[in-house]
Write an enzyme that holds these catalytic residues in place. Structure first.
Site, PDB file in Angstrom:
ATOM      1  N   ARG A   2     -42.173 -16.173  31.154  1.00 22.70           N
ATOM      2  CA  ARG A   2     -43.254 -15.202  31.019  1.00 22.70           C
ATOM      3  C   ARG A   2     -42.846 -13.859  31.608  1.00 22.70           C
ATOM      4  NH1 ARG A   2     -47.415 -18.771  33.670  1.00 22.70           N
ATOM      5  NH2 ARG A   2     -46.032 -20.507  33.265  1.00 22.70           N
ATOM      6  N   ARG A   6     -49.649 -11.434  34.494  1.00 20.14           N
ATOM      7  CA  ARG A   6     -50.497 -10.620  35.349  1.00 20.14           C
ATOM      8  C   ARG A   6     -49.752  -9.670  36.249  1.00 20.14           C
ATOM      9  NH1 ARG A   6     -52.981 -15.705  37.533  1.00 20.14           N
ATOM     10  NH2 ARG A   6     -50.878 -16.304  36.921  1.00 20.14           N
ATOM     11  N   ARG A  15     -55.278  -7.027  27.903  1.00 19.70           N
ATOM     12  CA  ARG A  15     -55.860  -8.337  27.620  1.00 19.70           C
ATOM     13  C   ARG A  15     -57.337  -8.377  27.987  1.00 19.70           C
ATOM     14  NH1 ARG A  15     -56.764 -13.514  30.199  1.00 19.70           N
ATOM     15  NH2 ARG A  15     -56.137 -12.491  32.110  1.00 19.70           N
ATOM     16  N   ASP A  51     -48.018 -18.379  23.371  1.00 19.13           N
ATOM     17  CA  ASP A  51     -48.080 -19.433  24.386  1.00 19.13           C
ATOM     18  C   ASP A  51     -47.668 -20.748  23.734  1.00 19.13           C
ATOM     19  OD1 ASP A  51     -49.189 -19.809  27.323  1.00 19.13           O
ATOM     20  OD2 ASP A  51     -49.704 -21.605  26.195  1.00 19.13           O
ATOM     21  N   TYR A 126     -50.377 -31.781  28.930  1.00 19.25           N
ATOM     22  CA  TYR A 126     -51.642 -31.036  28.831  1.00 19.25           C
ATOM     23  C   TYR A 126     -52.669 -31.807  28.013  1.00 19.25           C
ATOM     24  CZ  TYR A 126     -49.478 -26.914  30.941  1.00 19.25           C
ATOM     25  OH  TYR A 126     -48.865 -26.043  31.801  1.00 19.25           O
TER      26      TYR A 126
END
Ligand code: CP3
Length: 323
Positions: A2, A6, A15, A51, A126
């Site tokens: 990534r 942030r 975003r 993602d 997940y």
């Protein structure tokens, strides 16, 4: 890894409070966010803003990504009936926004664009846990239960990721990365028995694609040779092993001919610059300026990282490795 996220104020602003899975459906935003890190730093490649959960979301799995937490899945997978809810990806119909973003990016970019997908174990975790997990207990419980649909699930996820990767290459990405962020929860024997078959299935089915392929894992130092496949050109490693040790494990019993990517601890980038520099130099020294070393962090950029540190880091690596 990534690169956005942030740590970049300009990313946070763009975003807003949208879920990243929604943001990733807007090609103009995807192009802008992909380019943002390159405007600040002389990176050697760009990674598509998307993602690993995008193809699952696009084929009907109920999932959202909660900021500061990670992917949350509605109706976690437990049974064969749950597995049969997965369907194959039809790229042009399901992820046209990804393909469009890639086509637009290729017009603007002067460096290669990296596309990516999740590996079956990480995606399955997940789906089965329903949310990020530290121990992956339910995932392992399903894996170890001979009457469970584990192998069917892993194969379905391998097929989903393989078709997603192929579509990205057809649209113009110039390198691929497969992320198995949580496979390090497994022993070597269990990785080999329960995970490697679906990885072979995935990599064999993209072996004809003419782009470099990177296979990345976190905490996978105990089974690096198992991460090699005919289609894998580079293995990405975290910071736990020095690169010279990782490389010697990678070639042991398998032979050379593989590149290595890594492996500065992302937390090192929170330190004062002299410490960052010392640790980055240690990575470069362990890599011994070999061709086939891709300098990278050992995992994603932490949100509290000062972008100025990364800018200096990129310059340092370029100065030290110029050919
Ligand atoms: O930087 C980029 O734009 C590259 C694109 C990218 C993202 N996710 C965007 C993203 C890539 C390559 C990923 C891969 C990904 N996503 C992985 C594999 C790599 C890794 O880091 O291990 C995994 C496990 C995921 C699942 C996921 N998505 C997690 C664990 C999180 C973090 C949640 C949090 O806030 O702590 C996400 C969210 C996510 N994906 C962000 C970005 C830029 C965070 C920023 C945001 O919330 O907007």
């Amino acid at each position: 890894m990534r690169q956005a996220g942030r740590y970049l104020p300009e990313y946070r602003k763009l975003r807003g409070d949208r879920d990243i899975l929604e943001a990733a459906r807007d090609p103009d935003l995807v192009v802008e966010v992909t380019l943002q890190p390159l405007r600040r730093m002389e990176l050697d490649a760009a990674i598509l803003f998307s993602d690993i959960m995008v193809p699952l979301h696009a084929t009907g799995t109920e999932v959202r990504v909660e900021a500061g937490v990670g992917p949350i899945v509605g109706g976690p997978f437990r049974s064969a009936a749950d597995v049969s809810r997965l369907r194959p990806l039809e790229p042009e119909a399901d992820v046209p926004f990804v393909l469009e973003s890639i086509r637009l990016l290729r017009k603007d970019l002067t460096v290669p664009l990296i596309g990516f997908a999740g590996a079956p174990f990480t995606l399955a975790s997940y789906l089965i846990e329903g949310r990020p997990s530290r121990t992956h207990d339910r995932t392992k419980a399903m894996m170890f239960d001979p009457s469970s649909p584990w192998f069917a699930l892993a194969d379905a996820l391998a097929d989903l990721s393989a078709s997603y990767l192929r579509a990205q290459v057809d649209a113009g990405v110039e390198a691929l990365q497969v992320f198995d962020s949580w496979a390090g929860a497994l022993s070597r024997a269990d990785y080999e028995r329960y995970v490697r078959p679906s990885m072979t299935r995935l990599f064999d089915s993209i072996a004809d694609l003419d782009v470099p392929v990177i296979h990345f894992g976190v905490g996978t130092g105990e089974f690096l040779p198992e991460m090699r496949h005919d289609a894998v050109d580079v293995v990405g490693v975290d910071w736990r092993l020095p690169l010279d040790e990782a490389l010697s494990r990678l070639v042991e019993g398998v032979g050379d001919g593989v590149g290595i990517q890594g492996n500065l601890d992302p937390a090192a980038c929170l330190a004062p610059w002299p410490v960052v520099e010392e640790k980055a130099r240690a990575v470069l020294s362990a890599a011994d300026n070999k061709d086939g070393h891709v300098f990278n962090l050992g995992h994603g950029v932490l949100p509290e990282t000062d972008p100025a540190t990364l800018e200096r880091l990129v310059d340092l690596v370029h100065a030290e490795t110029a050919r």
